[in-house]
Motif scaffolding. Structure first.
Motif, mmCIF file in Angstrom:
data_model
loop_
_atom_site.group_PDB
_atom_site.id
_atom_site.type_symbol
_atom_site.label_atom_id
_atom_site.label_comp_id
_atom_site.label_asym_id
_atom_site.label_seq_id
_atom_site.Cartn_x
_atom_site.Cartn_y
_atom_site.Cartn_z
ATOM 1 N N GLU A 65 0.826 -1.206 0.000
ATOM 2 C CA GLU A 65 0.000 0.000 0.000
ATOM 3 C C GLU A 65 0.860 1.255 0.000
ATOM 4 O O GLU A 65 0.410 2.313 -0.427
ATOM 5 C CB GLU A 65 -0.948 -0.020 1.191
ATOM 6 N N ASP A 66 2.124 1.149 0.469
ATOM 7 C CA ASP A 66 2.988 2.321 0.616
ATOM 8 C C ASP A 66 4.186 2.361 -0.311
ATOM 9 O O ASP A 66 4.857 3.398 -0.390
ATOM 10 C CB ASP A 66 3.512 2.396 2.063
ATOM 11 N N ASP A 67 4.507 1.270 -0.984
ATOM 12 C CA ASP A 67 5.773 1.222 -1.713
ATOM 13 C C ASP A 67 5.678 0.232 -2.869
ATOM 14 O O ASP A 67 4.754 -0.589 -2.926
ATOM 15 C CB ASP A 67 6.889 0.785 -0.757
ATOM 16 N N GLU A 68 6.642 0.300 -3.766
ATOM 17 C CA GLU A 68 6.738 -0.637 -4.889
ATOM 18 C C GLU A 68 8.204 -0.800 -5.236
ATOM 19 O O GLU A 68 8.927 0.187 -5.335
ATOM 20 C CB GLU A 68 5.956 -0.089 -6.088
ATOM 21 N N ILE A 69 8.638 -2.042 -5.397
ATOM 22 C CA ILE A 69 10.020 -2.318 -5.795
ATOM 23 C C ILE A 69 10.008 -3.371 -6.888
ATOM 24 O O ILE A 69 9.079 -4.164 -6.992
ATOM 25 C CB ILE A 69 10.898 -2.808 -4.615
ATOM 26 N N THR A 70 11.056 -3.391 -7.687
ATOM 27 C CA THR A 70 11.218 -4.412 -8.712
ATOM 28 C C THR A 70 12.403 -5.283 -8.340
ATOM 29 O O THR A 70 13.499 -4.777 -8.108
ATOM 30 C CB THR A 70 11.410 -3.780 -10.097
ATOM 31 N N LEU A 71 12.150 -6.581 -8.276
ATOM 32 C CA LEU A 71 13.196 -7.559 -7.988
ATOM 33 C C LEU A 71 13.724 -8.106 -9.304
ATOM 34 O O LEU A 71 12.943 -8.485 -10.173
ATOM 35 C CB LEU A 71 12.640 -8.721 -7.162
ATOM 36 N N GLU A 72 15.027 -8.148 -9.422
ATOM 37 C CA GLU A 72 15.663 -8.828 -10.538
ATOM 38 C C GLU A 72 16.257 -10.122 -10.016
ATOM 39 O O GLU A 72 16.164 -10.419 -8.828
ATOM 40 C CB GLU A 72 16.716 -7.915 -11.163
ATOM 41 N N GLN A 73 16.877 -10.895 -10.882
ATOM 42 C CA GLN A 73 17.384 -12.211 -10.507
ATOM 43 C C GLN A 73 18.184 -12.160 -9.217
ATOM 44 O O GLN A 73 19.103 -11.350 -9.080
ATOM 45 C CB GLN A 73 18.229 -12.789 -11.633
ATOM 46 N N TYR A 74 17.803 -13.009 -8.270
ATOM 47 C CA TYR A 74 18.410 -13.223 -6.959
ATOM 48 C C TYR A 74 18.143 -12.117 -5.951
ATOM 49 O O TYR A 74 18.633 -12.174 -4.826
ATOM 50 C CB TYR A 74 19.921 -13.504 -7.070
#
Length: 115
Positions: A65-74
């Motif tokens: 609800e407060d944040d967004e991140i993008t995960l890449e490999q590992y």
């Protein structure tokens, strides 16, 4: 020792192309391998379990609800118990990940949902 062979593990598909596989675990923790097709997102949801989401292949965007991140490999992220979130494959290729839950949970979290 309680081994789980991947090809024999309990598997389900909450949505078309979103496959989850139950790996070795217990009531204290559980591991779910998953794959998501490009553009697929889980609905915003929460649960009593802490969750670590590890991206093994592709790209996963985790939004709260407060944040967004993008995960890449590992890359990985910790989601606290009851923290509302969704996980989306925002890339152009199949994304593969591993979710770890504490305490452990069963597959009925997604299979028995009303929404």
């Amino acid at each position: 020792m309680k081994p789980v062979e991947f090809d024999d593990a309990e598997t389900y598909e909450p949505d078309e192309g979103w496959r989850r596989v139950s790996m070795a675990g217990s009531d204290k923790f559980s591991f779910e391998w998953f794959e998501k097709p490009p553009g697929h997102s889980s609905p915003m949801h929460d649960h009593e379990n802490e969750q670590v989401c590890l991206c093994l292949q592709g790209e996963l965007t985790v939004a709260t609800e407060d944040d967004e991140i993008t995960l890449e490999q590992y890359d990985s992220v910790l989601l606290e118990a009851w923290e509302s979130h969704r996980v989306e494959n925002t890339g152009d290729e199949l994304a593969v990940g591993l979710d770890v839950f504490a305490p452990g949970r069963s597959f009925d979290f997604w299979t028995d949902r009303d929404d």
